[in-house]
Design an enzyme around this catalytic site. Structure first.
Site, PDB file in Angstrom:
ATOM      1  N   HIS A  79       0.822  -1.203   0.000  1.00 30.74           N
ATOM      2  CA  HIS A  79       0.000   0.000   0.000  1.00 30.74           C
ATOM      3  C   HIS A  79       0.854   1.250   0.000  1.00 30.74           C
ATOM      4  O   HIS A  79       0.517   2.258  -0.624  1.00 30.74           O
ATOM      5  CB  HIS A  79      -0.915   0.018   1.229  1.00 30.74           C
ATOM      6  CG  HIS A  79      -1.807   1.222   1.292  1.00 30.74           C
ATOM      7  ND1 HIS A  79      -1.374   2.451   1.743  1.00 30.74           N
ATOM      8  CD2 HIS A  79      -3.090   1.394   0.928  1.00 30.74           C
ATOM      9  CE1 HIS A  79      -2.357   3.323   1.665  1.00 30.74           C
ATOM     10  NE2 HIS A  79      -3.421   2.713   1.180  1.00 30.74           N
ATOM     11  N   CYS A  80       2.003   1.199   0.667  1.00 30.57           N
ATOM     12  CA  CYS A  80       2.749   2.428   0.960  1.00 30.57           C
ATOM     13  C   CYS A  80       3.331   3.114  -0.277  1.00 30.57           C
ATOM     14  O   CYS A  80       2.973   4.236  -0.609  1.00 30.57           O
ATOM     15  CB  CYS A  80       3.855   2.130   1.957  1.00 30.57           C
ATOM     16  SG  CYS A  80       3.244   1.649   3.594  1.00 30.57           S
ATOM     17  N   LEU A  81       4.252   2.456  -0.967  1.00 27.88           N
ATOM     18  CA  LEU A  81       4.986   3.139  -2.032  1.00 27.88           C
ATOM     19  C   LEU A  81       4.174   3.415  -3.289  1.00 27.88           C
ATOM     20  O   LEU A  81       4.280   4.505  -3.856  1.00 27.88           O
ATOM     21  CB  LEU A  81       6.258   2.361  -2.366  1.00 27.88           C
ATOM     22  CG  LEU A  81       7.281   2.256  -1.228  1.00 27.88           C
ATOM     23  CD1 LEU A  81       8.601   1.733  -1.759  1.00 27.88           C
ATOM     24  CD2 LEU A  81       7.484   3.585  -0.535  1.00 27.88           C
TER      25      LEU A  81
END
Length: 421
Positions: free
Chosen positions: A262-264
């Site tokens: 999800h983050c990058l």
């Protein structure tokens, strides 16, 4: 003896489940809320799908009588603390806060005076005060800051990291006012080793985006460098290792097949979207990094074509095995995993694609890849193997000692038939 405080954790995924387990360990009574019925049934049977939470830990929490997985917000009634850890995906490059909105409306019906609501989901600065607070106030008839308390604390979960977990990683905390901050910090002080208070929710929201934008941009830098270094005939991996010996002014990042989770792929775009919406400007670093990292799966396929051509083979009709599907080693998390795009592109070119990954469950398996086990007899049947995720439980000797040529996107293997990305 006083009754334990009731904590509701909304979202029982890679972020919410560790919070729930730590809260149980700290003595809270915890309601683990999730809209995924299949997931809730598994949790109720002591089956953990999160590598950082063992089945034994989950079973212990269930047997304590202080952890209840559920899909019903009725079980949230009378809560003292609620932690919202729901997904915030991008839809057609735009932030989708639907899950936050739904959680806020559902919680508001059960909100009572003195309760604390904490948002953990990644989002743009201003979400807590401009979106969540009005929803809670409207649905409850209470006033934030005087009747109940609200704060933001960005998640810093790194799946599979044995050293830095929820408890040991410093936790940034904030509130919409000083009293709310005190309540948010008091809760997390009981479940983590260190809290880091900041002056407001916007600062905390930006902290999360800054952390991941930093990683995103630097990964894009080495990814683009890897493409050019290959064309220049330079071993980029050796240069990176050499540069990493400098004790100051350099932080090591390595190339790869793309970014996932999800983050990058998502978080920096939230910041870019807000800058464009609020300021009418483009966040050029983020947009460039997005472009580079999104095209890495295509570059992997280009290298695959080149490698097959070297051995007088076409992609069309070739048997290719993907080694590792998840976006991160030693986890089964396939959210935004570059392997998905690589498989899609290879299939479009006519390749027969298989994949090996013991961490990824059947319901998350890509439809265009046949599941295989990584064994000595089986790998010889393929024209090419592509290492996408370097799980520790893969036996590297099976790969390097086979007759199959290997494209190693992680630079973890050594052998005559191994080509690094």
């Amino acid at each position: 003896m006083s009754t334990p405080q009731k904590v509701v954790v909304i979202g029982q995924g890679y972020v919410g489940l560790p919070v729930a387990m730590r809260a149980v360990a700290a003595g809270f009574t915890v309601i683990g809320l999730d809209i995924d019925e299949r997931r809730v049934r598994a949790l109720a049977q002591g089956e953990s799908f999160v590598e950082d939470i063992s089945g034994a830990e989950l079973t212990s929490a269930l047997e304590s009588g202080r952890y209840t997985p559920t899909t019903s917000y009725d079980d949230a009634s009378g809560f003292d603390i609620a932690v919202i850890s729901v997904p915030t995906p991008l839809r057609e490059s735009l932030p989708d806060l639907t899950f936050i909105e739904e959680a806020g409306r559902s919680l508001a019906a059960h909100l009572q005076a003195g309760a604390t609501v904490i948002l953990e989901s990644t989002t743009y600065p201003g979400t807590t005060e401009e979106l969540l607070v009005p929803i809670l106030e409207s649905g409850s008839g209470l006033r934030a800051g005087s009747d109940f308390y609200v704060g933001y604390s960005p998640e810093r979960i790194d799946p599979g990291n044995q050293k830095w977990n929820l408890r040991t990683t410093p936790k940034v905390v904030s509130g919409i006012d000083a009293t709310s901050l005190q309540h948010v910090q008091a809760f997390f002080d009981q479940i983590v080793d260190q809290t880091v208070p900041v002056s407001g929710t916007r600062e905390a929201e930006l902290t999360k985006l800054l952390e991941n934008t930093f990683r995103h941009v630097n990964i894009a830098l080495v990814n683009e460098l890897a493409v050019f270094a290959n064309q220049l005939g330079v071993n980029v991996w050796e240069s990176i290792d050499a540069a990493a010996t400098k004790p100051f002014g350099f932080m090591k990042f390595t190339p790869g097949p793309g970014v996932g989770g999800h983050c990058l792929p998502v978080d920096p775009s939230y910041l870019s979207w807000q800058v464009r919406r609020e300021l009418g400007k483009s966040f050029r670093f983020v947009e460039l990094a997005n472009d580079i990292n999104e095209h890495m799966p295509s570059y992997v396929v280009e290298r695959t074509i080149d490698l097959l051509n070297t051995h007088k083979k076409a992609v069309n009709g070739s048997k290719i095995v993907i080694i590792g599907l998840s976006y991160k080693k030693n986890t089964g998390d396939v959210r935004e995993a570059p392997s998905t795009r690589i498989i899609e592109l290879l299939t479009q070119l006519g390749a027969e694609v298989s994949a090996a990954d013991p961490h990824v469950s059947e319901h998350q398996w890509p439809k265009d890849a046949k599941r295989v086990d990584l064994n000595r007899d089986g790998i010889d049947a393929f024209d090419l193997a592509i290492v996408v995720t370097d799980h520790d439980d893969f036996d590297s000797r099976i790969i390097t000692e086979s007759k199959t040529h290997v494209l190693d996107t992680r630079n973890v293997l050594r052998g005559e038939r191994v080509t690094a990305l």
